[in-house]
Design a protein around this motif. Structure first.
Motif, mmCIF file in Angstrom:
data_model
loop_
_atom_site.group_PDB
_atom_site.id
_atom_site.type_symbol
_atom_site.label_atom_id
_atom_site.label_comp_id
_atom_site.label_asym_id
_atom_site.label_seq_id
_atom_site.Cartn_x
_atom_site.Cartn_y
_atom_site.Cartn_z
ATOM 1 N N ARG A 266 0.834 -1.222 0.000
ATOM 2 C CA ARG A 266 0.000 0.000 0.000
ATOM 3 C C ARG A 266 0.862 1.263 0.000
ATOM 4 O O ARG A 266 0.508 2.267 -0.626
ATOM 5 C CB ARG A 266 -0.949 -0.009 1.203
ATOM 6 N N SER A 267 1.990 1.199 0.669
ATOM 7 C CA SER A 267 2.898 2.349 0.689
ATOM 8 C C SER A 267 3.486 2.583 -0.714
ATOM 9 O O SER A 267 3.577 3.727 -1.185
ATOM 10 C CB SER A 267 3.989 2.091 1.735
ATOM 11 N N ALA A 268 3.842 1.505 -1.400
ATOM 12 C CA ALA A 268 4.353 1.626 -2.773
ATOM 13 C C ALA A 268 3.256 2.135 -3.708
ATOM 14 O O ALA A 268 3.520 2.946 -4.610
ATOM 15 C CB ALA A 268 4.871 0.271 -3.259
ATOM 16 N N ALA A 269 2.020 1.691 -3.482
ATOM 17 C CA ALA A 269 0.890 2.148 -4.307
ATOM 18 C C ALA A 269 0.753 3.666 -4.200
ATOM 19 O O ALA A 269 0.577 4.370 -5.199
ATOM 20 C CB ALA A 269 -0.405 1.460 -3.867
ATOM 21 N N GLU A 270 0.857 4.167 -2.965
ATOM 22 C CA GLU A 270 0.750 5.605 -2.723
ATOM 23 C C GLU A 270 1.868 6.353 -3.451
ATOM 24 O O GLU A 270 1.649 7.408 -4.058
ATOM 25 C CB GLU A 270 0.829 5.858 -1.204
ATOM 26 N N ALA A 271 3.072 5.789 -3.404
ATOM 27 C CA ALA A 271 4.226 6.428 -4.049
ATOM 28 C C ALA A 271 4.061 6.462 -5.575
ATOM 29 O O ALA A 271 4.395 7.462 -6.221
ATOM 30 C CB ALA A 271 5.504 5.683 -3.667
ATOM 31 N N VAL A 272 3.539 5.377 -6.145
ATOM 32 C CA VAL A 272 3.302 5.332 -7.606
ATOM 33 C C VAL A 272 2.282 6.404 -7.996
ATOM 34 O O VAL A 272 2.438 7.111 -8.990
ATOM 35 C CB VAL A 272 2.828 3.918 -8.045
ATOM 36 N N ARG A 273 1.231 6.529 -7.162
ATOM 37 C CA ARG A 273 0.201 7.553 -7.425
ATOM 38 C C ARG A 273 0.796 8.961 -7.350
ATOM 39 O O ARG A 273 0.554 9.796 -8.224
ATOM 40 C CB ARG A 273 -0.926 7.454 -6.391
ATOM 41 N N GLU A 274 1.565 9.203 -6.295
ATOM 42 C CA GLU A 274 2.143 10.545 -6.099
ATOM 43 C C GLU A 274 3.049 10.941 -7.253
ATOM 44 O O GLU A 274 3.100 12.107 -7.644
ATOM 45 C CB GLU A 274 2.920 10.595 -4.774
ATOM 46 N N ARG A 275 3.782 9.964 -7.778
ATOM 47 C CA ARG A 275 4.684 10.229 -8.907
ATOM 48 C C ARG A 275 3.923 10.432 -10.225
ATOM 49 O O ARG A 275 4.519 10.815 -11.222
ATOM 50 C CB ARG A 275 5.641 9.043 -9.100
ATOM 51 N N GLY A 276 2.629 10.082 -10.237
ATOM 52 C CA GLY A 276 1.845 10.188 -11.474
ATOM 53 C C GLY A 276 2.270 9.175 -12.525
ATOM 54 O O GLY A 276 2.114 9.393 -13.721
ATOM 55 N N MET A 277 2.838 8.051 -12.077
ATOM 56 C CA MET A 277 3.356 7.055 -13.018
ATOM 57 C C MET A 277 2.238 6.214 -13.632
ATOM 58 O O MET A 277 2.434 5.575 -14.666
ATOM 59 C CB MET A 277 4.345 6.117 -12.311
ATOM 60 N N ALA A 278 1.098 6.155 -12.951
ATOM 61 C CA ALA A 278 0.015 5.291 -13.424
ATOM 62 C C ALA A 278 -1.319 5.955 -13.165
ATOM 63 O O ALA A 278 -1.493 6.701 -12.197
ATOM 64 C CB ALA A 278 0.075 3.940 -12.728
#
Length: 289
Positions: A266-278
């Motif tokens: 879940r922490s990685a999911a948040e980071a992917v979202r914040e980066r706008g990667m997906a």
């Protein structure tokens, strides 16, 4: 008689995908390890007195006519069993569209399963899977679900024990990939290494998450990543954030990462979202019926 049914149409990932050869008819023979995940579309089917097939969907760009696989699935059964009533089908999509997760195939599979129940057609799983193959190579697997080795064009299925327990991060980048483009640009004669599908099967049989993750490989990445290097960036980012390994699913562009625990996932999911990667990001579990 039941008048309506609500179903969960579940998506899949490929833990390994190898293309063995191109057949004279243009189809590609594959060896894949497939796994159902807990990300699903909602499919509702209602029996109507008025003949015909009516579809509603939560995404405006989806076709609501005979170009939609759920329409084809309903029509297939209506023709096969001379059903003169109609159906209304509602489709709530969450699985990435054209994302390498069998989103369309699983919706088609759900319609076959649901209409079999609603109209008391009496088909067992084997017959449903045979009919499903007329809709697409992934449909029989989407009827069976779970962990499986898929061979042939994807329709020769060997059930396997469930994959080791883990969490799976799904991330679909904001661009599409044409499956046809990927296969047309896959030059098998130039590929010098192939995924260790047998090794993945053994690791799952041994319930060894680390050995399984060490062998995650998808031969189609050789085409898709060359065109879309962002896929490699997402994979690397997931690994940096604690994924045991990461891979592109199907012909892409969806990427998944395998995590040992929910918190890291879940922490990685948040980071992917914040980066706008997906554009679509989900933390899910493997699903076995």
């Amino acid at each position: 008689m039941m008048k309506n049914i609500q179903l969960k149409a579940m998506g899949k990932i490929n833990l390994g995908l190898d293309v063995v050869r191109r057949r004279p008819d243009g189809y590609h023979e594959v060896r894949m390890v497939m796994q159902t995940v807990s990300l699903y579309d909602k499919v509702g089917i209602t029996v109507e007195d008025q003949p015909g097939i009516r579809i509603t969907a939560n995404l405006s760009f989806l076709p609501l006519n005979e170009n939609n696989i759920v329409y084809k699935a309903a029509k297939l059964l209506m023709d096969e069993f001379s059903i003169d009533q109609g159906v209304s089908i509602s489709l709530e999509k969450h699985i990435p569209v054209a994302g390498g997760m069998a989103g369309g195939s699983t919706d088609g599979a759900a319609v076959l399963y649901g209409m079999n129940r609603l109209f008391s057609l009496g088909m067992g799983q084997k017959r449903l899977m045979e009919l499903g193959l007329k809709l697409g190579a992934d449909v029989p697997y989407c009827i069976m679900r779970g962990t499986a080795l898929a061979e042939g064009i994807g329709e020769v299925l060997t059930p396997m024990p469930p994959m080791p327990d883990c969490w799976i991060l799904i991330a679909r980048p904001p661009f599409g990939v044409s499956t046809r483009f990927v296969y047309e640009n896959l030059h098998l004669e130039k590929i010098d290494r192939h995924p260790d599908i047998d090794g993945i099967v053994r690791a799952i049989e041994d319930s060894d998450l680390e050995a399984m993750c060490a062998r995650l490989e998808n031969v189609l990445e050789t085409v898709t990543i060359r065109k879309h290097p962002q896929i490699e960036e997402i994979k690397n980012f997931m690994r940096e954030r604690g994924a045991v390994n990461a891979l592109m699913s199907g012909s892409g562009p969806t990427v998944f990462g395998i995590f040992e625990n929910e918190r890291e996932c879940r922490s990685a999911a948040e980071a992917v979202r914040e980066r706008g990667m997906a554009r679509q990001v989900y933390a899910v579990k493997p699903f076995n019926p």
